[in-house]
Structures are given as C-alpha cells and as structure tokens.
Design a protein around this motif. Sequence first.
Motif, PDB file in Angstrom:
ATOM      1  N   HIS A 159       0.854  -1.190   0.000  1.00  0.00           N
ATOM      2  CA  HIS A 159       0.000   0.000   0.000  1.00  0.00           C
ATOM      3  C   HIS A 159       0.888   1.238   0.000  1.00  0.00           C
ATOM      4  CE1 HIS A 159      -3.328   2.625   1.051  1.00  0.00           C
ATOM      5  NE2 HIS A 159      -2.690   3.036   2.119  1.00  0.00           N
ATOM      6  N   ASN A 160       0.440   2.285  -0.664  1.00  0.00           N
ATOM      7  CA  ASN A 160       1.209   3.531  -0.660  1.00  0.00           C
ATOM      8  C   ASN A 160       0.974   4.273   0.651  1.00  0.00           C
ATOM      9  OD1 ASN A 160       2.682   5.792  -1.198  1.00  0.00           O
ATOM     10  ND2 ASN A 160       1.255   6.641  -2.676  1.00  0.00           N
ATOM     11  N   TYR A 161       1.687   3.868   1.684  1.00  0.00           N
ATOM     12  CA  TYR A 161       1.536   4.513   2.982  1.00  0.00           C
ATOM     13  C   TYR A 161       2.287   5.846   3.038  1.00  0.00           C
ATOM     14  CZ  TYR A 161       6.280   3.277   4.341  1.00  0.00           C
ATOM     15  OH  TYR A 161       7.644   3.196   4.393  1.00  0.00           O
ATOM     16  N   VAL A 162       3.208   6.099   2.129  1.00  0.00           N
ATOM     17  CA  VAL A 162       4.014   7.318   2.164  1.00  0.00           C
ATOM     18  C   VAL A 162       3.157   8.547   1.836  1.00  0.00           C
ATOM     19  CG1 VAL A 162       5.926   8.550   1.063  1.00  0.00           C
ATOM     20  CG2 VAL A 162       6.165   6.127   1.634  1.00  0.00           C
ATOM     21  N   THR A 163       2.423   8.507   0.780  1.00  0.00           N
ATOM     22  CA  THR A 163       1.531   9.560   0.275  1.00  0.00           C
ATOM     23  C   THR A 163       2.004  10.977   0.552  1.00  0.00           C
ATOM     24  OG1 THR A 163       0.035   9.281   2.179  1.00  0.00           O
ATOM     25  CG2 THR A 163      -0.518   8.108   0.170  1.00  0.00           C
ATOM     26  N   HIS A 164       1.526  11.617   1.610  1.00  0.00           N
ATOM     27  CA  HIS A 164       1.739  13.041   1.841  1.00  0.00           C
ATOM     28  C   HIS A 164       2.717  13.291   2.978  1.00  0.00           C
ATOM     29  CE1 HIS A 164      -2.580  12.730   0.401  1.00  0.00           C
ATOM     30  NE2 HIS A 164      -1.979  13.375  -0.577  1.00  0.00           N
ATOM     31  N   LEU A 165       3.265  14.329   3.100  1.00  0.00           N
ATOM     32  CA  LEU A 165       3.678  15.362   2.175  1.00  0.00           C
ATOM     33  C   LEU A 165       4.982  14.888   1.559  1.00  0.00           C
ATOM     34  CD1 LEU A 165       3.540  18.328   0.995  1.00  0.00           C
ATOM     35  CD2 LEU A 165       4.931  18.945   2.928  1.00  0.00           C
ATOM     36  N   LEU A 166       4.873  14.292   0.404  1.00  0.00           N
ATOM     37  CA  LEU A 166       6.039  13.756  -0.289  1.00  0.00           C
ATOM     38  C   LEU A 166       6.897  14.914  -0.801  1.00  0.00           C
ATOM     39  CD1 LEU A 166       7.561  11.310  -1.425  1.00  0.00           C
ATOM     40  CD2 LEU A 166       6.164  11.540  -3.486  1.00  0.00           C
ATOM     41  N   THR A 167       8.145  14.915  -0.370  1.00  0.00           N
ATOM     42  CA  THR A 167       9.102  15.927  -0.788  1.00  0.00           C
ATOM     43  C   THR A 167      10.360  15.200  -1.255  1.00  0.00           C
ATOM     44  OG1 THR A 167       8.170  17.498   0.773  1.00  0.00           O
ATOM     45  CG2 THR A 167      10.390  17.964  -0.041  1.00  0.00           C
ATOM     46  N   VAL A 168      10.826  15.557  -2.456  1.00  0.00           N
ATOM     47  CA  VAL A 168      11.865  14.776  -3.130  1.00  0.00           C
ATOM     48  C   VAL A 168      12.974  15.699  -3.619  1.00  0.00           C
ATOM     49  CG1 VAL A 168      12.300  13.179  -5.049  1.00  0.00           C
ATOM     50  CG2 VAL A 168      10.095  13.134  -3.867  1.00  0.00           C
ATOM     51  N   ARG A 169      14.199  15.228  -3.489  1.00  0.00           N
ATOM     52  CA  ARG A 169      15.321  15.985  -4.047  1.00  0.00           C
ATOM     53  C   ARG A 169      14.996  16.308  -5.510  1.00  0.00           C
ATOM     54  NH1 ARG A 169      20.233  16.842  -2.121  1.00  0.00           N
ATOM     55  NH2 ARG A 169      20.067  15.196  -0.551  1.00  0.00           N
ATOM     56  N   ALA A 170      15.172  17.549  -5.901  1.00  0.00           N
ATOM     57  CA  ALA A 170      14.730  18.035  -7.210  1.00  0.00           C
ATOM     58  C   ALA A 170      15.301  17.223  -8.369  1.00  0.00           C
ATOM     59  CB  ALA A 170      15.072  19.515  -7.372  1.00  0.00           C
ATOM     60  N   GLY A 171      16.561  16.868  -8.297  1.00  0.00           N
ATOM     61  CA  GLY A 171      17.166  16.101  -9.388  1.00  0.00           C
ATOM     62  C   GLY A 171      16.461  14.778  -9.615  1.00  0.00           C
ATOM     63  N   LEU A 172      16.109  14.079  -8.540  1.00  0.00           N
ATOM     64  CA  LEU A 172      15.380  12.817  -8.664  1.00  0.00           C
ATOM     65  C   LEU A 172      13.974  13.056  -9.204  1.00  0.00           C
ATOM     66  CD1 LEU A 172      16.399  10.991  -5.362  1.00  0.00           C
ATOM     67  CD2 LEU A 172      16.889  10.232  -7.693  1.00  0.00           C
ATOM     68  N   ALA A 173      13.304  14.060  -8.668  1.00  0.00           N
ATOM     69  CA  ALA A 173      11.938  14.345  -9.107  1.00  0.00           C
ATOM     70  C   ALA A 173      11.885  14.699 -10.589  1.00  0.00           C
ATOM     71  CB  ALA A 173      11.340  15.483  -8.273  1.00  0.00           C
ATOM     72  N   LYS A 174      12.835  15.485 -11.034  1.00  0.00           N
ATOM     73  CA  LYS A 174      12.842  15.889 -12.437  1.00  0.00           C
ATOM     74  C   LYS A 174      13.246  14.746 -13.355  1.00  0.00           C
ATOM     75  CE  LYS A 174      13.554  20.766 -11.458  1.00  0.00           C
ATOM     76  NZ  LYS A 174      14.441  21.931 -11.560  1.00  0.00           N
ATOM     77  N   THR A 175      14.043  13.824 -12.840  1.00  0.00           N
ATOM     78  CA  THR A 175      14.421  12.651 -13.635  1.00  0.00           C
ATOM     79  C   THR A 175      13.246  11.693 -13.773  1.00  0.00           C
ATOM     80  OG1 THR A 175      16.729  12.798 -12.993  1.00  0.00           O
ATOM     81  CG2 THR A 175      15.955  10.636 -13.721  1.00  0.00           C
ATOM     82  N   LEU A 176      12.573  11.413 -12.675  1.00  0.00           N
ATOM     83  CA  LEU A 176      11.502  10.423 -12.674  1.00  0.00           C
ATOM     84  C   LEU A 176      10.188  10.960 -13.242  1.00  0.00           C
ATOM     85  CD1 LEU A 176      12.079   8.696  -9.233  1.00  0.00           C
ATOM     86  CD2 LEU A 176      12.617   7.801 -11.498  1.00  0.00           C
ATOM     87  N   ARG A 177       9.800  12.135 -12.825  1.00  0.00           N
ATOM     88  CA  ARG A 177       8.548  12.770 -13.246  1.00  0.00           C
ATOM     89  C   ARG A 177       7.349  11.860 -12.994  1.00  0.00           C
ATOM     90  NH1 ARG A 177      10.000  17.331 -15.894  1.00  0.00           N
ATOM     91  NH2 ARG A 177       7.976  17.653 -16.833  1.00  0.00           N
ATOM     92  N   LEU A 178       6.191  12.451 -12.898  1.00  0.00           N
ATOM     93  CA  LEU A 178       4.944  11.693 -12.762  1.00  0.00           C
ATOM     94  C   LEU A 178       4.534  11.190 -14.131  1.00  0.00           C
ATOM     95  CD1 LEU A 178       2.994  14.062 -10.346  1.00  0.00           C
ATOM     96  CD2 LEU A 178       4.194  11.961  -9.761  1.00  0.00           C
ATOM     97  N   ARG A 179       3.975   9.990 -14.177  1.00  0.00           N
ATOM     98  CA  ARG A 179       3.587   9.396 -15.458  1.00  0.00           C
ATOM     99  C   ARG A 179       2.065   9.339 -15.559  1.00  0.00           C
ATOM    100  NH1 ARG A 179       7.275   4.155 -16.421  1.00  0.00           N
ATOM    101  NH2 ARG A 179       6.141   3.391 -14.605  1.00  0.00           N
ATOM    102  N   THR A 180       1.530   9.944 -16.610  1.00  0.00           N
ATOM    103  CA  THR A 180       0.073  10.047 -16.763  1.00  0.00           C
ATOM    104  C   THR A 180      -0.600   8.695 -16.950  1.00  0.00           C
ATOM    105  OG1 THR A 180       0.287  10.442 -19.139  1.00  0.00           O
ATOM    106  CG2 THR A 180       0.171  12.382 -17.707  1.00  0.00           C
TER     107      THR A 180
END
Length: 177
Positions: free
Chosen positions: A66-87
């Motif tokens: 289960h996605n127990y992490v959910t909120h408030l997810l905060t991610v190092r910018a380099g990782l976030a920009k590499t992975l991005r959300l997928r529609t």
Amino acid sequence: AQGDYIAFFDHDDLLDKLVLFRYAQAIVKDPETDVLYCDEDFLTEAGDLINPHFKSEFNIDLLRCHNYVTHLLTVRAGLAKTLRLRTEFDGAQDYDFVLRLSELTDRFTHIPEVLYHWRMSDSSTAKDSGNKSYAAEAGLRALTEHYARVDLDVSVEHAPFSCFYTTTYHVESNPLV
C-alpha cells in the motif's frame, strides 16, 4: 520548479505551519536525505481533524502492499525531475513515483508528526477510496511494473481493501529461512 527539493501535495489540502521547518531541520541533520514524508490526518468538511495516520520509517515491504508514504512527499529536485509523474498511472501516479524512487535511493526520512491535513470531500479518496476505482487498477499496474524492474518473480493481486495489494513470491527450490 526551482530549489533543492520539490514537494508534492494536493491543491485543497492543508499544511501544518511547521511542516517546512521540520523538513528543513531533517535535511540539515542529514544532508543526504533524498525523500521526506510525514504523518497525516483527515480534515472533514466541518473543519475537524480526524483519523491520524502514524506512519512507519521507510519499509519497502509495506510500500509494496500500500502507498503509505503519500503526503507530504518531498523529493530531491534532481530525482523528481528525472523520474517525473507518469500520466499512464493517473490515480496512482504518486504510488508509481514512490516505487520508482525506492529503486534509486534508500535515503527516505520520515517526520513522525502529523503535519499534513488531507481534506475530505464527496469526490475525494480521502473520504472513500472507491471514488476513484481506477486508482486501484493503476496502483496494481505500478506495482507489477516495479517488480519487473527489480527482477522479482511474483504474482500481484488486489487485497480485500481498496488500493491494497497482495504479493505472492514464487520461491524456487527449498531455501533456508
């Protein structure tokens, strides 16, 4: 987005006034932190805070249920920009994102305070996870793809509760446990 970290949250939810301070404290304490998340609760339409969710430290096995992490997810910018959300995982795009994060880093920091207030409304999953039944299917696909990427031989199915999953590991031979 600019800055060292990117925070993901819903536009209508509420952040505790201390959340950014607590996250900054955690980053100063451990500058190698890649991902932060905190405990959360629900904000009713009447303005009451109910059902606190006290989360564990990072636990990959729990995340795979289960996605127990959910909120408030905060991610190092380099990782976030590499992975991005997928529609293609809409409804569970955050679950897909966190699973992919777990493949790249184990530097998750849990802030053990209720600092995120998830607003309940008639159309939100905070009130009823059945409001977005497509989210459970997207989550199942995200988890299945995660297992394929990490090369684990498993079967995955829906658990009895919405947006929860059961994994059956296919064990070869008779390993000692």
